[in-house]
Design an enzyme around this catalytic site. Structure first.
Site, PDB file in Angstrom:
ATOM      1  N   GLU A 178       0.828  -1.211   0.000  1.00  0.00           N
ATOM      2  CA  GLU A 178       0.000   0.000   0.000  1.00  0.00           C
ATOM      3  C   GLU A 178       0.861   1.261   0.000  1.00  0.00           C
ATOM      4  O   GLU A 178       1.294   1.724   1.059  1.00  0.00           O
ATOM      5  CB  GLU A 178      -0.927   0.007   1.233  1.00  0.00           C
ATOM      6  CG  GLU A 178      -1.808   1.248   1.279  1.00  0.00           C
ATOM      7  CD  GLU A 178      -2.692   1.315   2.515  1.00  0.00           C
ATOM      8  OE1 GLU A 178      -2.550   0.472   3.408  1.00  0.00           O
ATOM      9  OE2 GLU A 178      -3.528   2.227   2.582  1.00  0.00           O
ATOM     10  N   LYS A 209      -2.729  -2.097  -2.833  1.00  0.00           N
ATOM     11  CA  LYS A 209      -3.785  -1.303  -2.193  1.00  0.00           C
ATOM     12  C   LYS A 209      -3.494   0.150  -2.515  1.00  0.00           C
ATOM     13  O   LYS A 209      -2.416   0.668  -2.186  1.00  0.00           O
ATOM     14  CB  LYS A 209      -3.806  -1.545  -0.683  1.00  0.00           C
ATOM     15  CG  LYS A 209      -4.845  -0.666   0.032  1.00  0.00           C
ATOM     16  CD  LYS A 209      -5.244  -1.245   1.389  1.00  0.00           C
ATOM     17  CE  LYS A 209      -6.169  -0.290   2.120  1.00  0.00           C
ATOM     18  NZ  LYS A 209      -6.827  -0.888   3.270  1.00  0.00           N
TER      19      LYS A 209
END
Ligand code: 13P
Length: 348
Positions: free
Chosen positions: A177, A219
């Protein structure tokens, strides 16, 4: 590395109509969220709140996995079953957040680096042994005057790539992420450029560090104008830019893409995901991995009346249902505008 096992886990994450609940707020982040609604933040209130979410009847219809913070990963339900077992028994994959948060990047004012690589191989072995199927590591990239620098992007993507490979060696799917922050006065164009640069460096580094891309998940934020830019969110523009950037800068053999909500109003997060999904089919599975968009109204309702368990869980299921419909482009957008479910539930 068992690539088949990793790819099987990825396929379980991207089941149509399902997504991830990010419930991995650190104790410090929980403190801020609980303070905002006037709940004392203790180990027990955090446990009780997570239990309310995880044990919502029917949540498993919309959730393929839950990301937990270390404390929660080892905690039990009030009936003594550890959460990760409870989730597994309901067909929901248990996941674990493993970064240890952000610190300043020395020499680069306004930029951050995530910590947590020291000792990670041993910790990942323990998490995998206890049933974690996927993990998450969050880095942040801020947009501002002269930032992000390539050094900040490079330092963070190096850490993300090393973390990803450590996870894969113990059979755990890494969610990487690199959150491009919504905070700021930047334009959507600037956000798009920063995301393109971040993805290019990230995936080059992940390949260099021998990460098996089909066994890894990205993500990401959506392409948005900065929260303080004064520019309204145009859902079609967000979808067009986000889909373009992903198609052009994310390898098509990656396992999949999940979105964070990043502080958008919940309805914006659902509408944007819906428009993104409508532009499919995409080269990979695409779904939600939201914390605030799913939880904000639920936490408020819980703070108002902790005895109204059924109504609060109904509200959580309602949020999940919206995210689920949006993840395959079938959200009834008109119902969202007229829907007074949330305001009603806030009166609990
Ligand atoms: P938000 O959906 O609140 O952005 O949280 C998702 C997340 O896990 C950020 O790391």
């Amino acid at each position: 590395m068992n690539t088949d096992q990793l790819e099987q886990t990825v396929s379980k994450v991207f089941v149509r109509g399902k997504g991830l609940l990010a419930a991995d707020e650190s104790a410090a982040t929980c403190q801020k969220r609980f303070d905002a609604v006037g709940i004392a933040c203790t180990e027990e209130t955090r446990r009780a709140y997570r239990e309310l979410l995880f044990t919502t009847p029917g949540a498993e219809e919309y959730l393929s996995g839950v990301i937990m913070f270390d404390e929660t990963f080892w905690q039990p339900t009030e009936h003594g079953q550890v959460f990760r077992e409870y989730l597994k028994n309901h067909g929901v994959l248990p996941g674990i957040k493993v970064d240890k948060g952000l610190v300043d990047l020395p020499g680069f004012p306004g930029e951050k680096i995530s910590q947590g690589l020291d000792g990670l191989p041993e910790q990942m072995t323990a998490y995998a042994g206890a049933g974690a199927k996927f993990a998450k590591w969050r880095s942040v990239i801020a947009i501002g005057d002269g930032i992000p620098t390539d050094e900040c992007i490079g330092a963070n993507t190096l850490v993300l790539a090393r973390y990803a490979r450590i996870c894969q060696d113990v059979g755990v799917v890494p969610i990487v992420e690199p959150e491009v922050l919504f905070d700021g006065t930047h334009t959507a164009e600037q956000c798009e450029q920063v995301m393109a640069r971040t993805f290019d460096i990230l995936f080059q580094t992940m390949r260099a560090f021998r990460v098996h891309l089909p066994g890894a998940v990205l993500k990401t934020s959506m392409v948005l104008p900065g929260k303080e830019s004064g520019m309204p969110i145009d859902h079609d523009d967000v979808a067009e830019r986000t889909v373009r950037i992903l198609r052009e800068h994310v390898p098509h053999d990656l396992g999949g893409v999940v979105f964070l909500s990043g502080g958008q109003a919940p309805n914006d997060a659902f509408l944007n995901l819906n428009r993104i999904a409508k532009k499919g089919p995409h080269p990979w599975g695409v779904t939600f991995s939201y914390s605030r968009a799913l939880q904000d109204p639920v936490l408020k309702a819980w703070a108002k009346n902790r005895d109204a368990k059924k109504e609060t869980q109904d509200l959580f299921r309602h949020q999940l249902k919206l995210a689920s419909a949006a993840s395959h482009g079938e959200l009834d957008e008109s119902a969202l505008h007229t829907d007074n479910f949330v305001s009603h539930a806030q009166d609990l």
